[in-house]
Motif scaffolding. Structure first.
Motif, PDB file in Angstrom:
ATOM      1  N   UNK A   1       1.031   4.016  -2.853  1.00 50.74           N
ATOM      2  CA  UNK A   1       0.685   5.400  -2.526  1.00 50.74           C
ATOM      3  C   UNK A   1       1.804   6.336  -2.968  1.00 50.74           C
TER       4      UNK A   1
ATOM      5  N   UNK B   1       0.843  -1.199   0.000  1.00 52.27           N
ATOM      6  CA  UNK B   1       0.000   0.000   0.000  1.00 52.27           C
ATOM      7  C   UNK B   1       0.876   1.247   0.000  1.00 52.27           C
TER       8      UNK B   1
ATOM      9  N   UNK C   1      -5.788  -1.809  -0.937  1.00 50.96           N
ATOM     10  CA  UNK C   1      -6.162  -1.541   0.446  1.00 50.96           C
ATOM     11  C   UNK C   1      -7.327  -2.421   0.883  1.00 50.96           C
ATOM     12  N   UNK C   2      -8.310  -2.541  -0.008  1.00 52.47           N
ATOM     13  CA  UNK C   2      -9.456  -3.404   0.318  1.00 52.47           C
ATOM     14  C   UNK C   2      -9.007  -4.852   0.463  1.00 52.47           C
TER      15      UNK C   2
ATOM     16  N   UNK D   1      -7.145  10.590   1.458  1.00 54.49           N
ATOM     17  CA  UNK D   1      -8.263  10.460   0.520  1.00 54.49           C
ATOM     18  C   UNK D   1      -8.633   8.987   0.335  1.00 54.49           C
ATOM     19  N   UNK D   2      -7.601   8.189   0.076  1.00 49.72           N
ATOM     20  CA  UNK D   2      -7.862   6.764  -0.112  1.00 49.72           C
ATOM     21  C   UNK D   2      -8.465   6.146   1.136  1.00 49.72           C
TER      22      UNK D   2
ATOM     23  N   UNK E   1      -0.643   8.389  -5.923  1.00 46.66           N
ATOM     24  CA  UNK E   1      -1.247   8.691  -4.614  1.00 46.66           C
ATOM     25  C   UNK E   1      -2.745   8.450  -4.546  1.00 46.66           C
ATOM     26  N   UNK E   2      -3.437   8.579  -5.654  1.00 44.89           N
ATOM     27  CA  UNK E   2      -4.891   8.537  -5.551  1.00 44.89           C
ATOM     28  C   UNK E   2      -5.495   7.332  -6.278  1.00 44.89           C
ATOM     29  N   UNK E   3      -6.493   6.735  -5.664  1.00 39.68           N
ATOM     30  CA  UNK E   3      -7.408   5.742  -6.250  1.00 39.68           C
ATOM     31  C   UNK E   3      -6.773   4.422  -6.637  1.00 39.68           C
TER      32      UNK E   3
ATOM     33  N   UNK F   1     -12.015   7.008   1.514  1.00 36.44           N
ATOM     34  CA  UNK F   1     -12.849   6.236   0.579  1.00 36.44           C
ATOM     35  C   UNK F   1     -13.042   4.820   1.100  1.00 36.44           C
ATOM     36  N   UNK F   2     -11.924   4.222   1.526  1.00 33.41           N
ATOM     37  CA  UNK F   2     -12.002   2.840   2.022  1.00 33.41           C
ATOM     38  C   UNK F   2     -12.928   2.762   3.229  1.00 33.41           C
TER      39      UNK F   2
ATOM     40  N   UNK G   1      -1.872  13.947   0.913  1.00 28.29           N
ATOM     41  CA  UNK G   1      -1.453  12.865   0.033  1.00 28.29           C
ATOM     42  C   UNK G   1      -0.587  11.857   0.762  1.00 28.29           C
TER      43      UNK G   1
ATOM     44  N   UNK H   1      -4.288   2.730  -5.203  1.00 31.99           N
ATOM     45  CA  UNK H   1      -4.074   1.808  -4.077  1.00 31.99           C
ATOM     46  C   UNK H   1      -5.362   1.231  -3.507  1.00 31.99           C
ATOM     47  N   UNK H   2      -6.514   1.764  -3.922  1.00 30.35           N
ATOM     48  CA  UNK H   2      -7.766   1.332  -3.289  1.00 30.35           C
ATOM     49  C   UNK H   2      -7.999  -0.171  -3.324  1.00 30.35           C
TER      50      UNK H   2
ATOM     51  N   UNK I   1      -7.403  -5.259   3.735  1.00 31.79           N
ATOM     52  CA  UNK I   1      -8.383  -5.430   4.823  1.00 31.79           C
ATOM     53  C   UNK I   1      -8.850  -6.877   4.900  1.00 31.79           C
TER      54      UNK I   1
ATOM     55  N   UNK J   1     -16.358   0.771   3.517  1.00 31.95           N
ATOM     56  CA  UNK J   1     -16.496  -0.204   4.609  1.00 31.95           C
ATOM     57  C   UNK J   1     -17.736   0.100   5.438  1.00 31.95           C
TER      58      UNK J   1
ATOM     59  N   UNK K   1      -2.203   9.572   2.964  1.00 28.66           N
ATOM     60  CA  UNK K   1      -3.130   8.668   2.275  1.00 28.66           C
ATOM     61  C   UNK K   1      -4.561   8.919   2.719  1.00 28.66           C
TER      62      UNK K   1
END
Lengths: 249, 172
Positions: free
Chosen positions: A202, A198, A214-215, B26-27, A206-208, B30-31, B21, A210-211, A218, B35, B24
């Motif tokens: 990042x 992650x 990240x999920x 923003x991410x 930096x944006x979107x 969102x997460x 940034x 890594x989502x 989890x 969730x 992290x």
């Protein structure tokens, strides 16, 4: 083991720190302070939530009491499945503590923006991404299953080492070392790898992007907590039952 | 856009490090949003279901308890009724026994009286008969004795005297 790897990609983005720790000196020992801080935070969170859940116990559970009862039921079923109806009850607290602590640690590490807090050295993250934490937990499991075995079978516990044949003796002895090793490294490796992936993503985008990771992280974290707890329960059950010569069941 | 400020003076101290940034944020938001959105839906329904199950179970148990209580009360009432009935029966039986006892005693008394009377009667009649028999026999024996001794004592001379005496008594 892991040296500091400063990854300087851009002067704007900060470096990625691995293997840097906030050292606390205590009686000649060097402690990883950031791990302790997050561990205490996790413990505190668990204790506070437990207190809140049990503060006003109702007959028909609602809200947080309901949630915690649901968690307890889940842990109880886990222990019951592994250890069996007859013996599982005394081990529920231990298995439950393992599961809840690891789960909250993992998710706390993945969900809380720890980087907002700046330390003199190292950075805050999940306690389980430090090998010391996972080794401690795994050694606790080793102690627990030795205790369970000796308590249940007395000195006859040693018979386990020559079951099913005495030829297995070295392998059985080796198992006592591989169990905590595999437990601790599995958890540590998964969590650290997840956090590194992650962090690197990042750094790169930096944006979107890594989502998904990240999920996925989890998901893996939850699974790792489950695996650790389940395996601990299974080891305890194995120590109590032995390979052959089952008296019951 | 890097905003850095430290609570401690030096770079090495503890501090608050706000960087949208790098942290992290923003991410993560969102997460966390994802969730919370899906998790609350799933968890909400699960917990609601659990709550309903428990409620149902408790209500069921309470209903059964009240039913059992009612049944217990009913049976206790029945038991009390049966007890009083049993007592009544016992009393009745005792009364009957007393009565029968009395009746038998009286009957026995009457019987004894009757038997005594009949025995006395029997005795007296027997006595009478015996006395009669004895008289008869005495009379018989006396007559026989008289008949036996009459011929030798009743000679002609005496007969004449007797007849004369009788005539004398008649004629004067």
């Amino acid at each position: 083991m892991l040296n500091s790897i400063p990854v300087l990609l851009s002067p704007i983005l900060a470096e990625l720190e691995v293997g840097k720790h906030l050292y606390w000196e205590l009686g000649g020992m060097k402690l990883h302070g950031q791990v302790f801080i997050t561990t205490w935070l996790v413990m505190g969170a668990l204790i506070v939530v437990s207190l809140f859940a049990t503060r006003k116990v109702e007959r028909i559970p609602s809200g947080i009491q309901n949630l915690m009862e649901y968690a307890l039921e889940f842990i109880r079923d886990l222990a019951k499945n592994q250890i069996g109806e007859k013996e599982y009850r005394p081990w529920v607290p231990y298995i439950g503590t393992l599961f809840l602590f690891i789960f909250v640690s993992n998710w706390g590490g993945a969900l809380v923006p720890w980087k907002l807090i700046h330390l003199p050295a190292g950075e805050l993250a999940a306690p389980t991404n430090d090998i010391n934490t996972t080794v401690a937990l795994a050694l606790l499991t080793s102690l627990a299953y030795f205790y369970a075995g000796f308590r249940k079978r007395g000195i006859g516990y040693f018979a386990k080492y020559i079951e099913p044949t005495p030829v297995m003796l070295p392998i059985n002895i080796l198992e006592d070392f591989t169990k905590p090793l595999s437990l601790s490294f599995r958890l540590f490796g998964n969590i650290l790898a997840d956090e590194l992936v992650v962090a690197v993503l990042v750094l790169l985008v930096p944006l979107f992007v890594p989502l998904p990771v990240m999920l996925l992280g989890l998901f893996t974290s939850a699974i790792q907590a489950l695996v650790f707890a389940t395996l601990s329960a299974a080891y305890i059950a194995e120590a109590m039952e032995g390979h052959g010569a089952e008296e019951h069941g | 856009m890097t905003t850095l400020w430290f609570l401690a003076t030096e770079k090495g101290g503890f501090g608050f490090h706000f960087d949208l940034l790098e942290a992290n944020l923003i991410n993560l938001s969102i997460v966390i949003g994802v969730l919370v959105y899906f998790g609350s839906k799933f968890l909400g329904s699960t917990l609601e279901g659990r709550r309903n199950t428990i409620e149902e179970a408790i209500r069921d148990a309470e209903r059964r308890q009240s039913e059992a209580k009612a049944a217990l009360a009913e049976q206790q009432q029945k038991l009390a009724l049966a007890k009083t009935e049993a007592e009544g029966i016992l009393k009745q039986a005792q009364e009957n026994a007393q009565k029968a006892h009395q009746a038998i005693l009286e009957q026995a008394q009457v019987d004894i009286e009757r038997m005594k009377a009949s025995a006395a009667q029997d005795l007296s009649s027997q006595q009478d008969r015996v006395v009669r028999d004895l008289r008869q026999r005495v009379v018989d024996m006396a007559l026989a004795d008289v008949q036996e001794r009459l011929p030798e004592r009743l000679t002609g001379d005496i007969q004449h005297r007797l007849i004369d005496k009788s005539i004398a008594m008649l004629g004067g």
